[in-house]
Design a protein around this motif. Structure first.
Motif, mmCIF file in Angstrom:
data_model
loop_
_atom_site.group_PDB
_atom_site.id
_atom_site.type_symbol
_atom_site.label_atom_id
_atom_site.label_comp_id
_atom_site.label_asym_id
_atom_site.label_seq_id
_atom_site.Cartn_x
_atom_site.Cartn_y
_atom_site.Cartn_z
ATOM 1 N N THR B 361 28.085 -90.724 -25.461
ATOM 2 C CA THR B 361 28.707 -89.446 -25.812
ATOM 3 C C THR B 361 27.640 -88.449 -26.245
ATOM 4 O OG1 THR B 361 30.623 -90.665 -26.599
ATOM 5 C CG2 THR B 361 30.470 -88.358 -27.238
ATOM 6 N N ASN B 362 26.709 -88.928 -27.060
ATOM 7 C CA ASN B 362 25.657 -88.044 -27.552
ATOM 8 C C ASN B 362 24.785 -87.528 -26.412
ATOM 9 O OD1 ASN B 362 23.947 -86.790 -29.533
ATOM 10 N ND2 ASN B 362 22.470 -88.423 -29.102
ATOM 11 N N GLY B 364 25.758 -86.786 -23.597
ATOM 12 C CA GLY B 364 26.489 -85.814 -22.783
ATOM 13 C C GLY B 364 27.779 -86.355 -22.203
ATOM 14 N N GLY B 365 28.278 -87.448 -22.764
ATOM 15 C CA GLY B 365 29.563 -87.977 -22.319
ATOM 16 C C GLY B 365 29.555 -88.324 -20.843
ATOM 17 N N LYS C 81 34.695 -86.095 -24.442
ATOM 18 C CA LYS C 81 33.702 -86.865 -23.678
ATOM 19 C C LYS C 81 33.588 -86.405 -22.238
ATOM 20 C CE LYS C 81 33.977 -91.136 -26.223
ATOM 21 N NZ LYS C 81 34.184 -92.567 -26.165
ATOM 22 N N ALA C 82 34.726 -85.966 -21.679
ATOM 23 C CA ALA C 82 34.707 -85.569 -20.273
ATOM 24 C C ALA C 82 33.971 -84.237 -20.108
ATOM 25 C CB ALA C 82 36.131 -85.450 -19.749
ATOM 26 N N GLY C 84 31.081 -83.229 -21.651
ATOM 27 C CA GLY C 84 29.711 -83.218 -22.154
ATOM 28 C C GLY C 84 29.567 -83.651 -23.596
ATOM 29 N N GLY C 85 30.627 -84.207 -24.178
ATOM 30 C CA GLY C 85 30.501 -84.685 -25.553
ATOM 31 C C GLY C 85 30.434 -83.583 -26.584
ATOM 32 N N GLY C 112 28.003 -84.171 -29.693
ATOM 33 C CA GLY C 112 27.295 -85.419 -29.397
ATOM 34 C C GLY C 112 27.644 -86.536 -30.350
ATOM 35 N N THR C 113 27.786 -86.224 -31.650
ATOM 36 C CA THR C 113 28.056 -87.281 -32.614
ATOM 37 C C THR C 113 29.371 -87.065 -33.349
ATOM 38 O OG1 THR C 113 26.949 -86.103 -34.376
ATOM 39 C CG2 THR C 113 25.611 -87.599 -33.075
#
Lengths: 315, 578, 341
Positions: B361-362, B364-365, C81-82, C84-85, C112-113
């Motif tokens: 996820t970090n 960029g998923g 998540k789909a 780019g987080g 991201g986190t």
């Protein structure tokens, strides 16, 4: 002085964590390759001898490599960046103009704004004009350069799209694009420095305006303008000149943050990239050049002291 | 699949995250014009290439080793004996075709000797013919390891030239000439200077893939200036260098090479009249220009998009026909230093504790790619098979978010105290966040963990130094050609160039050596699959993801697909629509 | 402080405020100063804001746990998540300016986190203030001592100190700090500073002070040079006062104003400088948050998550500005000569 400085720089950087011989070695690195690299980079020699080679390079040039792969770096040779495949002198020469324009433009802007605002507020001390300007200058002085830089970048360029994305060109090539690129960086630096100079000028003015000789001058019936210019400002000029000289010289060595944010190909960008790459010769070269500017500025400032304030004796 | 930028530069790129790497990808493949739709391909025009770097890492053919640069130079200025076919198809795009050679080369019975014959009419930009001696001289330069840095060293490890005790070759390159005779015996030219023969120290059944690397390109001896050849090499492709100025605002301009003839080069299409690379452009500006697609930028391309551009490009149907979202050739992984963590249970505990889902996820998923189960990526083809790493290889199934309780149990079972784990990573904002995740994952399992940021530009210089490398090392790797012989041996054997794990397992090494010389390709593939599985079981590395690449070419670019051979643009195949 | 103000040289006694004339006998100097300060509206307001910020930094732990957030917990459920987080709701065509902000996460979450930004900003502020404060103390001490010694003793002392200052001032300090952070942090560890953040913070404090003191010393030296030519100093010398008396009783009070000005301006500058350094990657280790690290990451997402840049940036700005404003008002209150005459 400079000699001493070069030595200090050299010693400081001889202890960097990453071994340059290893860095240029790539994968499949064997001890033999590292050793060969070390020799090519001149790192097999003791530090004092490296220093001697470096000094010699500045005055008579030096030769790198051996056999048919050797090449010379002509004097004044500040070293050779194997990382970039370029002489340090060339790199610095290329990176200097953007930095120079940045520094000069910002300097003119901040001195004009800063000193006049300082005088103005000193004369109107305690009134709302004084309070407003001083408040603003504090804000300007306090903000970190990268925040002002990013803020302007975000609003002026990304959000409102008033200016195109910065892309440096020489002013002789495309003056319009040059100004579009430099405008924000100039403003960022000017905000930062003008604020400081406003405060400095104001404080100096207030100090001197309280002096007896100012009262005398006023009592003599001299016009207020003359009192301020000839007596007030002049006496308070010493610290302003000191600071201005040093600040300008410092900026000529590159404004790392501002150059980074606005993608200016100046000494600051070169410096930070070299740090990231552990490109030692470039770091040493830039440090030296920058330091030289400041040392020269110091000398000039010291001389100016005596001219501006005859009470100061040169020690 | 492809060549990878071998760790050195590549992982730095991966590492430099926010600044350099877009690295993230959406699920579906939106590839507009994949395939070789040559309809409408016309000659003429200029293709502009926006580069965030301030110069090419290297331009000297023997020193180039990043996928994008190999693809670019190979497609424009430097010819090689064989080359990858231009195709967007994963299988077809990684097969080879003859380039300078008349065919794909002729091996002897046990593949220890390879012969290539040059086509007629191949010339340098000066008009001089390209001879076997030029190829031989080019190959010899790789041995001058003190001058020719950064390049791949397959010539050194494969050619039949004795090694010295410290493992270096007894031949020291053409500049000093030490050991020249040994080299002259290993690489020979025929009387007519047309046929080159390579004698190898071991069977290399796919040596004709090796020679696609620019390190096997020709260099005219008379023009070689050593270190300085990196600034102005001599071209023998359809283009030659007109200008190369480094730094921000610098340019690299290729114009047609009049001495080149299409007859001698059926491989390259050479559609555009000119290539113009603009250096040192801010990545945000690059994306902005590609997204805006102004008239001047319609024949423009660049590399991976920035993370913040991805939602813009992938949520807007307007880009549907242009945007590209494909797997790249790289596997991102954490090398586990077996010298510092010798206990297998400890290494397994580290792997079990890792929150791979958060790391993905970090990064960029969905844009960043898929969770990985080994260091061999599915798009390599036959060498990949699921390893089952997370489905029992570590003793039980491990969820993507990690299993700290099982990790604790493994540590308890080990009977030894767990060492402190330090995580080496290149210092960038994205990696800082990844480091936080790693540290938190390990701490959840009761492991003491410390982050150790290293300046991105110095990263590999530091972690390759066994003295300075720590327990867990952030890395990335892609194959040099579609054979795991460029992955497994490189990553996990002492003779490999990228053995961050410091692995030295006797049985494993022997099996690797056997697999390397296996001439039955299918059997070889099975061996690599087993070795990949074994390496995972031993936790030489913790694979974190199979990476993806997102790009946005200009509207007027034809054949703008991601070429699987290098995970790069198919430069020699692209054109400008008029 | 008040002692020094009390000792203002005879040559320029503080001018008593006319409206306080009668009371002045019965009140201590700090009370007088506080009285003045209280009437400074900007100062009072800034002080209020500053105290609020300082308290929230100091009480970062309790405040965040009260709100049910902390700076280290990952919140994957707040991320898309789909896409780019990045935080949910961001980076889509109709995304709002403050996308990602919710009741649970008042400042939004880190892309991201998913770590909570409110908590990270508070914790980051705490570290920044601690570093800046320590560095200011060291800087002021060094600068004052060296400045007085150089300016007053003159001769060889001045030459040596001035050259030293010249060399230090001549260094592009940002470059040096960046280039040498690794090595010197290791050296600090080698001499016994605990590894990790303690060593890194010590390094920051030391280098900030090392490159900061000459600026103050220069100003102090310049001031000493002019003050020592003044009549009252000459008079003291003529009367046979000892060096110590001249230095501390005659000179220092005259230097108080510039030192104070410098120190008050230095503290927020150091907060900003620390942010710049961590922005460039020299600072405390993750997962410990700092302003610079937050902002460095936010640059990447500037165009799709503007609040990620703006909220921490504005808070950092408010912190430095109010610090400066309060410092300014304190100076006005303590040293009326500098502002009222």
């Amino acid at each position: 002085m400079l000699l001493l400085l070069t030595l200090v720089v050299f010693l400081l950087f001889s202890v960097l964590p990453a071994d340059p011989a290893r860095l240029t070695c790539g994968k499949a690195c064997t001890p033999a390759i590292i050793e060969a690299n070390r020799e090519r980079l001149g790192l097999n020699l003791p530090v004092w001898q490296q220093y001697w080679e470096f000094l010699k390079g500045i005055f008579v040039g030096r030769t790198y490599g051996s056999g048919t792969a050797s090449f010379t770096c002509d004097a004044p040779c500040l070293g050779y960046s194997f990382k970039r495949g370029e002489e340090v002198t060339t790199l610095i020469k290329t990176a200097f103009p953007p930095t120079m324009w940045l520094a000069l433009g910002a300097f003119i802007l901040w001195i004009t704004v800063g000193v006049s605002a300082g005088v103005y507020t000193a004369l109107r001390r305690g009134r709302w004009q004084d309070k407003t300007i001083m408040g603003l200058s504090l804000v300007g002085y306090s903000l970190p350069s990268f925040f002002i830089g990013l803020l302007l970048l975000f609003f002026v360029i990304i959000k409102w799209q008033l200016l195109p994305f910065p892309s440096y060109v020489s002013p002789f090539e495309d003056p319009v694009q040059f100004f579009q690129t430099m405008l924000l960086p100039w403003i960022v630096l000017a905000i930062l420095y003008a604020a400081f100079y406003t405060r400095l000028t104001r404080n100096q003015m207030l100090d001197t305006l309280g002096e007896d000789y100012i009262r005398t001058a006023r009592a003599k019936g001299l016009p207020e303008r003359t009192v301020i210019r000839k007596h007030g400002l002049r006496a308070g000029l010493t610290p302003i000149v000191t600071a201005a000289g040093l600040d300008l010289a410092g900026l000529l060595g590159g404004a790392i943050i501002t150059e980074q944010i606005y993608s200016l190909p100046g000494l600051g960008s070169l410096a930070i990239n070299s740090v990231v790459d552990a490109d030692l010769p470039v770091i040493v070269g830039i440090t030296l050049v920058t330091a030289s500017f400041i040392i020269i500025a110091n000398l000039i400032v010291d001389l100016l002291y005596a001219v501006i304030d005859p009470r100061v004796r040169l020690v | 699949m492809g060549k990878a930028k071998p760790g050195v530069k590549f992982a730095v790129v991966a590492a430099a995250g926010a600044l350099l790497l877009a690295a993230c990808g959406g699920g579906s493949s939106d590839n507009g014009d994949s395939g070789n739709g040559d309809s409408g391909a016309t000659k003429g025009g200029t293709i502009t290439y926006l580069q965030l770097e301030e110069q090419f890492t290297n331009l000297d053919p023997q020193r180039v080793y990043t996928g994008e640069d190999l693809a670019f130079f190979n497609g424009t200025i430097f010819r090689t004996l064989t080359a990858y076919k231009f195709s967007a198809d994963a299988a077809e795009g990684t097969t080879i075709v003859p380039d300078m050679a008349t065919d794909l080369g002729t091996p002897n019975a046990d593949s220890t000797e390879w012969q290539f014959t040059l086509r007629d009419g191949i010339t340098w930009e000066t008009g001089d013919p390209v001879t076997c001696e030029d190829v031989k001289y080019g190959v010899s330069r790789t041995f001058a390891t003190d001058v020719i840095t950064n390049g791949p060293t397959y010539a050194i490890s494969m050619l039949d030239i004795p090694s010295e005790e410290d493992g270096s070759s007894s031949y020291k390159g053409p500049y000093t000439g030490v050991g020249q005779e040994a080299f002259d015996q290993a690489v020979t030219c025929s009387e007519d200077n047309k046929t080159i023969t390579f004698k190898l120290s071991r069977p290399v059944p796919d040596f004709n893939y090796t020679v696609t690397l620019l390190s096997f390109a020709a260099v005219p001896k008379a023009a070689d200036t050593g270190e300085k050849y990196d600034d102005k090499p001599v071209a023998n492709g359809p283009y030659k260098i007109q200008e190369y100025t480094k730094g921000k605002g610098g340019k690299f301009i290729l114009v047609r090479n009049d001495a080149w003839s299409q007859d001698s080069d059926p491989y390259r299409k050479a559609y555009p009249d000119q290539w113009s690379v603009d250096f040192g452009i801010d990545p945000t500006v690059i994306d902005q220009r590609l997204i805006a697609g102004a008239a001047a930028d319609q024949a423009t391309l660049s590399n991976a998009l920035q993370p913040q551009s991805l939602p813009i490009v992938f949520n807007d149907p307007k880009f549907e026909n242009r945007r590209i979202n494909e797997f790249d050739p790289y596997v991102r992984y954490f090398a586990v230093n077996v010298q510092k963590v010798p206990n297998l249970k400890h290494r397994q505990a580290i792997a079990a504790a890792m929150n791979r889902d958060a790391l993905l996820t970090n990064a960029g998923g969905a844009f960043a790619g898929d969770l990985a189960d080994g260091v061999i990526k599915p798009n390599i083809g036959q060498d990949y098979a699921p390893t089952g790493l997370w489905e029992g290889l570590l003793g039980q199934t491990i969820p993507a978010t990690g299993d700290p309780e099982y990790a604790k149990q493994l540590i308890a079972d080990s009977g030894e105290p767990m060492p402190t784990i330090t995580f080496d990573y290149p210092n960038t904002p994205t990696n800082e966040k990844a480091a936080s995740i790693v540290v938190a994952s390990l701490q959840a399992a009761g492991i003491t963990a410390k982050p150790n940021p290293i300046e991105a530009g110095q990263y590999y210089g530091v972690v390759f130094d066994p003295e300075k490398a720590h327990e867990v090392i952030n890395a990335g790797w892609g194959p040099d050609w579609p054979n795991a012989s460029t992955v497994i041996p490189e990553l996990f054997t002492p003779s490999g160039g990228f053995n961050l794990s410091q692995a030295d397992d006797k049985d494993f090494n022997a099996n690797v050596d056997a697999a390397k010389i296996e001439s039955d390709r299918a059997a070889q593939a099975t061996q690599w699959q087993e070795l990949n599985k074994y390496a995972m079981e031993q936790v030489f590395a913790i694979p974190t993801r199979f990476g993806r690449d997102q790009r946005l070419p200009g509207e007027k670019l034809g054949n703008a697909y991601l070429w699987p051979a290098y995970g790069a643009w198919p430069y020699g195949d692209m054109y400008v629509t008029q | 402080m008040s002692v020094l103000v009390q000792d203002n040289p005879a040559a320029s006694p503080p001018t008593p405020d006319p409206d306080q004339g009668e009371e002045i006998q019965g009140r201590s100097l700090s009370a007088i100063a506080w009285g003045r300060f209280r009437r400074d509206k900007v100062g009072m307001f800034s002080l209020g804001v500053l105290i609020l910020l300082l308290l929230s930094a100091l009480l970062a732990g309790p405040i965040t746990s009260l709100m049910g957030v902390d700076p280290y917990t990952l919140n994957p459920e707040a991320l898309d998540k789909a896409n780019g987080g990045i935080p949910l709701g961001c980076g889509v065509p109709d995304a709002s300016f403050f996308c990602g902000i919710s009741r649970e996460h008042p400042f939004g979450v880190e892309p991201g986190t998913g770590r909570d930004l409110f908590a990270r900003v508070l914790y980051g502020m705490r570290i920044s203030i601690f570093i800046a404060l320590s560095a200011t103390l060291v800087t002021t001490l060094l600068g004052t001592v060296f400045g007085i010694v150089a300016g007053y003793l003159g001769g060889r002392w001045d030459t040596v100190i001035s050259r030293l200052m010249d060399i230090i001032l001549a260094f592009p300090f940002l470059l040096i700090i960046l280039a040498l952070s690794g090595v010197f942090t290791q050296r600090l560890v080698a001499i016994g500073v605990p590894e990790g953040n303690p060593a890194r913070i010590t390094y920051l404090v030391l280098v900030l002070s090392l490159f900061g003191w000459p600026y103050l010393a220069r100003i102090v030296r310049g001031q000493v040079l002019s003050v020592r030519e003044r009549e009252f100093v000459e008079a003291s010398i003529a009367m046979g006062a000892g060096t110590r008396r001249i230095l501390f009783k005659e000179m220092l009070p005259n230097l108080w104003a510039p030192i104070m000005i410098y120190a008050t301006l230095t503290l927020p500058t150091y907060i900003a400088t620390e942010a710049v350094l961590s922005f460039l990657g020299v600072g405390v280790l993750p997962p410990t948050p700092t302003f610079g690290a937050i902002l460095a990451d936010s640059v990447t997402y500037m165009s799709i998550i503007p609040s990620y840049l703006l909220i921490p940036g504005v808070i950092l700005a408010i912190l430095v500005v109010t610090f400066n404003l309060v410092g300014d008002s304190v100076r006005d209150a303590l040293d009326p000569r500098a502002s009222r005459q």
